[in-house]
Design a protein around this motif. Sequence first.
Motif, PDB file in Angstrom:
ATOM      1  N   PRO A 183      29.599  36.720  41.011  1.00 49.91           N
ATOM      2  CA  PRO A 183      29.082  35.443  40.503  1.00 49.91           C
ATOM      3  C   PRO A 183      29.996  34.828  39.438  1.00 49.91           C
ATOM      4  O   PRO A 183      29.657  34.771  38.252  1.00 49.91           O
ATOM      5  CB  PRO A 183      27.727  35.849  39.907  1.00 49.91           C
ATOM      6  N   VAL A 184      31.177  34.368  39.864  1.00 48.18           N
ATOM      7  CA  VAL A 184      32.142  33.784  38.936  1.00 48.18           C
ATOM      8  C   VAL A 184      32.463  32.365  39.404  1.00 48.18           C
ATOM      9  O   VAL A 184      32.781  32.160  40.583  1.00 48.18           O
ATOM     10  CB  VAL A 184      33.438  34.622  38.891  1.00 48.18           C
ATOM     11  N   PRO A 185      32.390  31.358  38.516  1.00 49.38           N
ATOM     12  CA  PRO A 185      32.707  29.980  38.926  1.00 49.38           C
ATOM     13  C   PRO A 185      34.180  29.843  39.307  1.00 49.38           C
ATOM     14  O   PRO A 185      35.033  30.584  38.838  1.00 49.38           O
ATOM     15  CB  PRO A 185      32.374  29.154  37.677  1.00 49.38           C
ATOM     16  N   ASN A 186      34.464  28.884  40.171  1.00 50.82           N
ATOM     17  CA  ASN A 186      35.831  28.696  40.661  1.00 50.82           C
ATOM     18  C   ASN A 186      36.834  28.474  39.544  1.00 50.82           C
ATOM     19  O   ASN A 186      37.993  28.869  39.637  1.00 50.82           O
ATOM     20  CB  ASN A 186      35.879  27.518  41.635  1.00 50.82           C
ATOM     21  N   ALA A 187      36.399  27.845  38.462  1.00 52.25           N
ATOM     22  CA  ALA A 187      37.314  27.545  37.366  1.00 52.25           C
ATOM     23  C   ALA A 187      37.882  28.814  36.738  1.00 52.25           C
ATOM     24  O   ALA A 187      38.961  28.804  36.149  1.00 52.25           O
ATOM     25  CB  ALA A 187      36.601  26.710  36.297  1.00 52.25           C
ATOM     26  N   SER A 188      37.155  29.915  36.843  1.00 51.15           N
ATOM     27  CA  SER A 188      37.605  31.156  36.221  1.00 51.15           C
ATOM     28  C   SER A 188      38.137  32.164  37.232  1.00 51.15           C
ATOM     29  O   SER A 188      38.582  33.240  36.858  1.00 51.15           O
ATOM     30  CB  SER A 188      36.439  31.808  35.459  1.00 51.15           C
ATOM     31  N   SER A 189      38.086  31.808  38.504  1.00 55.27           N
ATOM     32  CA  SER A 189      38.276  32.830  39.525  1.00 55.27           C
ATOM     33  C   SER A 189      39.728  33.219  39.764  1.00 55.27           C
ATOM     34  O   SER A 189      40.011  34.373  40.082  1.00 55.27           O
ATOM     35  CB  SER A 189      37.650  32.370  40.840  1.00 55.27           C
ATOM     36  N   ASP A 190      40.663  32.298  39.653  1.00 56.67           N
ATOM     37  CA  ASP A 190      42.035  32.587  40.057  1.00 56.67           C
ATOM     38  C   ASP A 190      42.633  33.737  39.250  1.00 56.67           C
ATOM     39  O   ASP A 190      43.195  34.685  39.809  1.00 56.67           O
ATOM     40  CB  ASP A 190      42.902  31.332  39.905  1.00 56.67           C
ATOM     41  N   LEU A 191      42.507  33.669  37.939  1.00 62.68           N
ATOM     42  CA  LEU A 191      43.072  34.709  37.086  1.00 62.68           C
ATOM     43  C   LEU A 191      42.376  36.049  37.321  1.00 62.68           C
ATOM     44  O   LEU A 191      43.011  37.101  37.354  1.00 62.68           O
ATOM     45  CB  LEU A 191      42.952  34.304  35.620  1.00 62.68           C
ATOM     46  N   LEU A 192      41.059  35.999  37.495  1.00 64.71           N
ATOM     47  CA  LEU A 192      40.318  37.228  37.768  1.00 64.71           C
ATOM     48  C   LEU A 192      40.759  37.837  39.091  1.00 64.71           C
ATOM     49  O   LEU A 192      40.915  39.058  39.214  1.00 64.71           O
ATOM     50  CB  LEU A 192      38.819  36.939  37.786  1.00 64.71           C
ATOM     51  N   GLY A 193      40.984  36.993  40.078  1.00 60.76           N
ATOM     52  CA  GLY A 193      41.457  37.491  41.366  1.00 60.76           C
ATOM     53  C   GLY A 193      42.796  38.200  41.246  1.00 60.76           C
ATOM     54  O   GLY A 193      43.021  39.245  41.866  1.00 60.76           O
ATOM     55  N   GLN A 194      43.685  37.647  40.431  1.00 64.25           N
ATOM     56  CA  GLN A 194      44.985  38.291  40.220  1.00 64.25           C
ATOM     57  C   GLN A 194      44.825  39.652  39.543  1.00 64.25           C
ATOM     58  O   GLN A 194      45.525  40.616  39.875  1.00 64.25           O
ATOM     59  CB  GLN A 194      45.882  37.387  39.376  1.00 64.25           C
ATOM     60  N   LEU A 195      43.888  39.707  38.594  1.00 60.61           N
ATOM     61  CA  LEU A 195      43.662  40.971  37.890  1.00 60.61           C
ATOM     62  C   LEU A 195      43.105  42.028  38.851  1.00 60.61           C
ATOM     63  O   LEU A 195      43.541  43.189  38.841  1.00 60.61           O
ATOM     64  CB  LEU A 195      42.696  40.748  36.731  1.00 60.61           C
ATOM     65  N   LEU A 196      42.151  41.633  39.688  1.00 60.12           N
ATOM     66  CA  LEU A 196      41.589  42.567  40.653  1.00 60.12           C
ATOM     67  C   LEU A 196      42.656  43.083  41.607  1.00 60.12           C
ATOM     68  O   LEU A 196      42.719  44.279  41.914  1.00 60.12           O
ATOM     69  CB  LEU A 196      40.456  41.901  41.441  1.00 60.12           C
ATOM     70  N   TYR A 197      43.494  42.189  42.080  1.00 60.35           N
ATOM     71  CA  TYR A 197      44.559  42.603  43.005  1.00 60.35           C
ATOM     72  C   TYR A 197      45.557  43.523  42.307  1.00 60.35           C
ATOM     73  O   TYR A 197      46.035  44.500  42.897  1.00 60.35           O
ATOM     74  CB  TYR A 197      45.280  41.385  43.571  1.00 60.35           C
ATOM     75  N   ALA A 198      45.854  43.237  41.045  1.00 64.05           N
ATOM     76  CA  ALA A 198      46.801  44.076  40.294  1.00 64.05           C
ATOM     77  C   ALA A 198      46.284  45.512  40.208  1.00 64.05           C
ATOM     78  O   ALA A 198      47.052  46.471  40.379  1.00 64.05           O
ATOM     79  CB  ALA A 198      47.014  43.499  38.896  1.00 64.05           C
ATOM     80  N   PHE A 199      44.993  45.674  39.976  1.00 65.00           N
ATOM     81  CA  PHE A 199      44.426  47.028  39.934  1.00 65.00           C
ATOM     82  C   PHE A 199      44.501  47.698  41.303  1.00 65.00           C
ATOM     83  O   PHE A 199      44.725  48.903  41.402  1.00 65.00           O
ATOM     84  CB  PHE A 199      42.978  46.999  39.438  1.00 65.00           C
ATOM     85  N   SER A 200      44.328  46.920  42.367  1.00 60.16           N
ATOM     86  CA  SER A 200      44.384  47.515  43.704  1.00 60.16           C
ATOM     87  C   SER A 200      45.770  48.063  44.015  1.00 60.16           C
ATOM     88  O   SER A 200      45.913  48.970  44.842  1.00 60.16           O
ATOM     89  CB  SER A 200      43.996  46.480  44.764  1.00 60.16           C
ATOM     90  N   GLN A 201      46.782  47.568  43.322  1.00 60.79           N
ATOM     91  CA  GLN A 201      48.154  48.018  43.552  1.00 60.79           C
ATOM     92  C   GLN A 201      48.611  49.058  42.537  1.00 60.79           C
ATOM     93  O   GLN A 201      49.769  49.481  42.567  1.00 60.79           O
ATOM     94  CB  GLN A 201      49.110  46.810  43.516  1.00 60.79           C
ATOM     95  N   ALA A 202      47.736  49.448  41.641  1.00 61.12           N
ATOM     96  CA  ALA A 202      48.092  50.419  40.594  1.00 61.12           C
ATOM     97  C   ALA A 202      47.049  51.533  40.562  1.00 61.12           C
ATOM     98  O   ALA A 202      46.130  51.522  39.732  1.00 61.12           O
ATOM     99  CB  ALA A 202      48.194  49.721  39.237  1.00 61.12           C
ATOM    100  N   PRO A 203      47.141  52.508  41.445  1.00 59.55           N
ATOM    101  CA  PRO A 203      46.108  53.558  41.550  1.00 59.55           C
ATOM    102  C   PRO A 203      45.864  54.321  40.254  1.00 59.55           C
ATOM    103  O   PRO A 203      44.721  54.643  39.935  1.00 59.55           O
ATOM    104  CB  PRO A 203      46.665  54.483  42.644  1.00 59.55           C
ATOM    105  N   LEU A 204      46.927  54.636  39.503  1.00 62.06           N
ATOM    106  CA  LEU A 204      46.752  55.391  38.262  1.00 62.06           C
ATOM    107  C   LEU A 204      45.941  54.593  37.249  1.00 62.06           C
ATOM    108  O   LEU A 204      45.003  55.107  36.627  1.00 62.06           O
ATOM    109  CB  LEU A 204      48.105  55.779  37.673  1.00 62.06           C
ATOM    110  N   ALA A 205      46.300  53.322  37.078  1.00 64.15           N
ATOM    111  CA  ALA A 205      45.553  52.468  36.147  1.00 64.15           C
ATOM    112  C   ALA A 205      44.106  52.303  36.604  1.00 64.15           C
ATOM    113  O   ALA A 205      43.172  52.298  35.790  1.00 64.15           O
ATOM    114  CB  ALA A 205      46.232  51.107  36.026  1.00 64.15           C
ATOM    115  N   TYR A 206      43.919  52.195  37.913  1.00 63.42           N
ATOM    116  CA  TYR A 206      42.567  52.041  38.457  1.00 63.42           C
ATOM    117  C   TYR A 206      41.735  53.294  38.170  1.00 63.42           C
ATOM    118  O   TYR A 206      40.556  53.227  37.789  1.00 63.42           O
ATOM    119  CB  TYR A 206      42.625  51.794  39.961  1.00 63.42           C
ATOM    120  N   ALA A 207      42.349  54.469  38.342  1.00 63.82           N
ATOM    121  CA  ALA A 207      41.644  55.723  38.081  1.00 63.82           C
ATOM    122  C   ALA A 207      41.232  55.820  36.619  1.00 63.82           C
ATOM    123  O   ALA A 207      40.119  56.264  36.289  1.00 63.82           O
ATOM    124  CB  ALA A 207      42.517  56.905  38.473  1.00 63.82           C
TER     125      ALA A 207
END
Length: 665
Positions: free
Chosen positions: A186-210
């Motif tokens: 439940p995030v408005p579009n105005a805030s979504s782009d940066l959050l999406g980048q952060l989520l993707y960054a974690f998906s590419q960094a298993p150690l940080a995600y753990a």
Amino acid sequence: MLSRINTVGSWFKNDSDNKELENNRYNNQWLNGFMFDDITFDDEVKKAFNQLPIDIEMFDQHALVTINNKKTKTTNQCYIPSQYFLYAVKLQPLVVLLNNYMRLFSQVKNSVPTASDFENLINTQQPSNHVLNTLDSHSKANFISAFKDSSNRMGGKNIINDGKTKGKKYRSESDFMSSILLQAIPVPNASSDLLGQLLYAFSQAPLAYAILMENYSTSVPYLFKAENGDELIVQILSTLGWQGLLDSYFSKDSDRYSDWGTVDKAFLFSGSQESGNSQYVEVPIHHSSLYKYVYIKKGLLDTDELVEVVSDLVSVHWKNMSIQKENGEFFFRSSLRFDDTSPAFTGATNKIFYGAPGTGKSHHIHNVECEGADTIVTVFHPDTQYGDFVGALKPNMATDENGKSNVAYQFRQGPFTKALIEAKSHPSKHICLIIEEINRAPAAAVFGELFQLLDRDKNGQSTYKIDASDPDMLMHINEQLSSVGAPELLQLEIPANLSILATMNSSDQAVMPMDAAFKRRWSFQYIDIDFSNPDVPNHNFQIATSDGEYNIFWAELAKIINDALIDCNVAEDRLIGPFFLTKREMKNSLTAKETLNGKLFVYLWDDVLRHIGPKKIFSAKYKTFGKLSSAFRKNTAVFNSQIEEKIAEKGQKLGITETVKDASE
């Protein structure tokens, strides 16, 4: 196995969809799954997150993200709150699934020349591709439908970017994957782009995600919520399956079924996309190269006992996570999470249980007093000290920033501190600190200043609080409480949900006296000698007497000995309890006889009869225990005449049954 994106996305979207209007405003009670706690980043976390594949600088409670736009040749910065990171915790199962999709996409992408060829492939009525052909039919159909139609990927963007001038090109995987993840929250579009980048960054960094999951799962209300147990277990096991954590339960030696710990036939294997068995959930949770589709048994969370068993099995792979049932709904959340919404437990107490050895004092505490409670158990002995009970600074091997080993000192908690943290972290639970043999140590000295906390008010919490004499102890407690969102302590106290229960056997030779002030702060409960308990062992001993051999049950023999001791004015707590000898010690005639000789006779000779003389029970002709023991092993009579008379009265003389039978014939 690739599950449907929409199915998994709905696990989270159902938490975020507004469903009611109140006063022209949507009621946000449906957002409970996204009501995140405030969190703080320590140095270890900052170091790990600074390695994310995104231009980020970490601070204690927020982060600074720098965005470089090559097209416009501009640089922008944005501060993001710490709660943004918790979306990655909440969406971890969906991130894992999408990563599996994207890994497969990369393989298919490399197998075709251009983006147009990929688009043609997925739009073909019966797509044929050497990568896709290796998949099971369920995964292949889900992959094609997800990339073919946005409605099958929660309305996320197309992987093909159809530019009017440059033709069809692949969209960046970050943009594609982020667009799907953002549909689930439940995030408005105005805030979504940066959050999406952060989520993707974690998906590419298993150690940080753990590290994120390990440190901050407690700050999310729950990971999954379901209306029934079958739905929840499918969500949990599907996520474990995507991570390859289920295959260890399956082997080539398994038949159509496989057990899961103590759960019989928990998994069903089938070559079909439907289980075909009404006892198993119809939706597959995993696809194994050995057994194709894997299905889970229904009803694994139908009882509280099963919930506990399955929760323990899941926690092997999902640390500090547990399955919980509240108000008819099932939740999968951190077992360490502080819960201040449930009614607080009150009425805890300090109680000492005493009585003769073998009366079941420990059994009573664990199975009656602590029924439904979480327990921490310790045993006092003559060398037990304050630091053992409460905790102390102790050396520990550590590694510095350069990877070199060194000796560091850290507070290592004792059972009291552990119980206190548990009680303050879970105010709705009854926590029991059980002390076995409390009077085998100098109890008042072991408790130290905690002695003052034993006074309780009507609700069961300490009447008086005290300042901690050990600042390291208080620091450790507050670090643990802070990590689960519980209020920190300024002074030490015993909360109303922490009971301290102890056993005591004053007949033991090694016991230490308790002073009156210490005893005054406890209630005492005597455990009776009760041979009518159905759990009392019923072994039939073969005892030699001067009049022949008799069979006599354990309970009758013990009562005969107790009556003789009572006539000698032996204290009640030195008598023989019904569980003085256990069922395991009397599993057969040989072990039972050895136990009687090496345990009961030793106790009577060395402890009970040492001051009044062994002839009160045993034959006067035995002057040493060695000769008594040797005679008993040779099946020679060892009891005195009074005991023998009682054995003859209560027992069955060998040969009597056979004689009666012969006469009747």
